[in-house]
Write an enzyme that holds these catalytic residues in place. Structure first.
Site, PDB file in Angstrom:
ATOM      1  CD  GLU A 226      -1.742   2.333   1.676  1.00  0.00           C
ATOM      2  OE1 GLU A 226      -1.508   3.253   0.855  1.00  0.00           O
ATOM      3  OE2 GLU A 226      -1.690   2.495   2.894  1.00  0.00           O
ATOM      4  CB  CYS A 260      -1.247   7.055   1.309  1.00  0.00           C
ATOM      5  SG  CYS A 260      -2.187   5.985   2.415  1.00  0.00           S
TER       6      CYS A 260
END
Length: 453
Positions: A226, A260
């Site tokens: 990720e 993010c």
């Protein structure tokens, strides 16, 4: 290994690092523990995971203070992070057995089914920006599936790393089923290469993900990544403008923009552009920047001085290339790693704030003519983590959501992770999924069993 307070850059505490011989010993202990743990019933594992949720809630203030002190998250958000960790523990305690129940498949056999069995030790290489949540969203499903966990946390949050290990021990988990390794990145290849380590998961930057994937690939071991994001926030002509702006500011400024899945590129149709710019700049200007331990603070410091320098470069170069500064644009002088809430408009392709991930309180507004151009700009990125789309026409929103290349699209809402929904990205935002039933199945052996009549 040093923990430094980013609000004043003062040393909090220094921690001794693990030498490789000690790391090998910890891995061997985890392997021994795994052999017993994989046979422990779901009921017993669930009781321990519920205990972990209880410990998190009981120690919420203490743990929130630790998060805020080590990486600068404002205290309100730190409390919310601890609470969310308790939620994911509860979620997998209540659902893991159902998710991993054998799946009966009708074939020509007397009996055939798919069994979901643990892999063994999984290494987690985790970042500092959500120092508890990103560990627990890996650990809760991995441990409930019967795996053992090793944590290599970011070097600036060693106190958080050790606190997480302690939480599992206090909850009653076996002593070595989840261990923290205080090591530098140069020892990661040896850990991944250890024959007992079966897989690795990483949340972090694109270069870190590529490095871990390459190491694991050489060893032929499973990975989930990720990575970064440059999430588009698309405002169409028929959007609820006030609600969109309010959410835009929240989506950009959570954790001082160090997320993010924070909205980073605000793609706005030209009809709404003047009002959107004005309203967003007003709301950003009203945010209070300061001490993250102060309950009234809205924006804390960035985690490290180098992150401030990176942001300065991206903003200054974008302005040189024609972006217009509406608000902010500079580091704040004085102690700590503070950067002004910043709004840039007239952002175009080729500028750093268009092309790169901006990890801080900087909003880039990109004007577009219509929804077709909005989708094209949204997809014009090496990243594909999340996206937010604003329109009053829900059916149109759902149609356009299918055109956006991302792991998640939120219509009239802020992109966020939820234990009930799969989380992850495509392109350079990584691969694999965390959370939901998809996440717990990433680190299991999906085994076919066929029995003759």
């Amino acid at each position: 290994m040093k923990a430094v307070n980013p609000a004043n850059n003062r040393l909090i505490k220094e921690y001794p690092e693990h030498e490789m011989a000690e790391v090998k010993h910890i891995i061997n202990l985890a392997q021994e523990e795994y052999h017993a743990w994989r046979r422990v019933s779901f009921v017993q594992r669930a009781a321990l995971m519920k205990n972990a949720a209880h410990v998190l809630r009981k120690k919420k203030e203490e743990l929130a203070f630790l998060i805020t002190q080590e990486m600068g998250k404002i205290i309100r958000e730190s409390r919310a992070e601890v609470e969310k960790c308790a939620w994911v523990c509860d979620y997998y305690a209540e659902n893991a057995e159902r998710f991993l129940t054998a799946e009966i498949i009708e074939t020509d056999a007397g009996e055939s089914y798919v069994s979901f069995e643990p892999l063994g030790i999984v290494l987690a290489v985790m970042p500092w920006n959500f120092p508890f949540w990103q560990v627990f969203r890996f650990a809760a499903p991995a441990l409930m599936a019967g795996n053992a966990g090793l944590l290599k946390h970011a070097s600036n949050v060693p106190g958080c790393a050790l606190a997480i290990e302690k939480i599992f021990k206090e909850a009653g988990f076996p002593e070595n089923i989840f261990r923290t390794l205080l090591i530098k990145p140069n020892l990661i290849p040896d850990v991944i290469g250890d024959r007992h380590v079966q897989a690795a998961t990483l949340t972090g930057s694109e270069p870190a993900g590529a490095a871990v994937a390459a190491l694991a690939g050489r060893e032929i071991k499973k990975t989930v990544l990720e990575l970064g994001g440059s999430d588009p926030f698309i405002v169409l002509r028929d959007a609820d403008l006030d609600k969109a702006v309010q959410t835009a500011v929240q989506a950009r400024m959570i954790n001082a923009g160090q997320s993010c899945i924070a909205a980073k590129r605000f793609i706005v149709v030209e009809d709404l552009l003047p009002a959107f710019k004005q309203k967003m700049a007003e709301k950003m200007r009203a945010l209070k920047v300061g001490d993250p331990q102060d309950e009234s603070t809205d924006v804390g410091p960035l985690a490290r001085p180098d992150l401030v320098r990176d942001l300065e470069r991206q903003v200054e170069k974008s302005i040189e290339q024609g972006a217009r500064l509406l608000l902010g644009g500079k580091a704040i002088e004085g102690p700590g790693n503070f950067y002004q809430p910043t709004v840039l408009t007239d952002v175009k392709k080729g500028m750093p704030v268009y092309e790169e991930e901006t990890f801080g309180p900087v909003a880039a507004i990109i004007p577009v003519q219509d929804e077709d151009e909005a989708i094209a700009v949204a997809n014009d990125s090496p990243f594909g983590l999340g996206a937010s789309l604003w329109t009053k026409n829900i059916e149109k929103g759902k149609t356009l959501a299918r055109e956006i290349r991302a792991g998640a699209v939120f219509i009239n809402g802020m992109v966020k992770s939820d234990p009930r929904l799969p989380f992850g990205g495509i392109k350079k935002s990584g691969y694999g999924r965390e959370l939901s039933h998809y996440g717990i199945k990433e680190f299991v052996n999906i085994k076919t069993v066929w029995v003759a009549e």
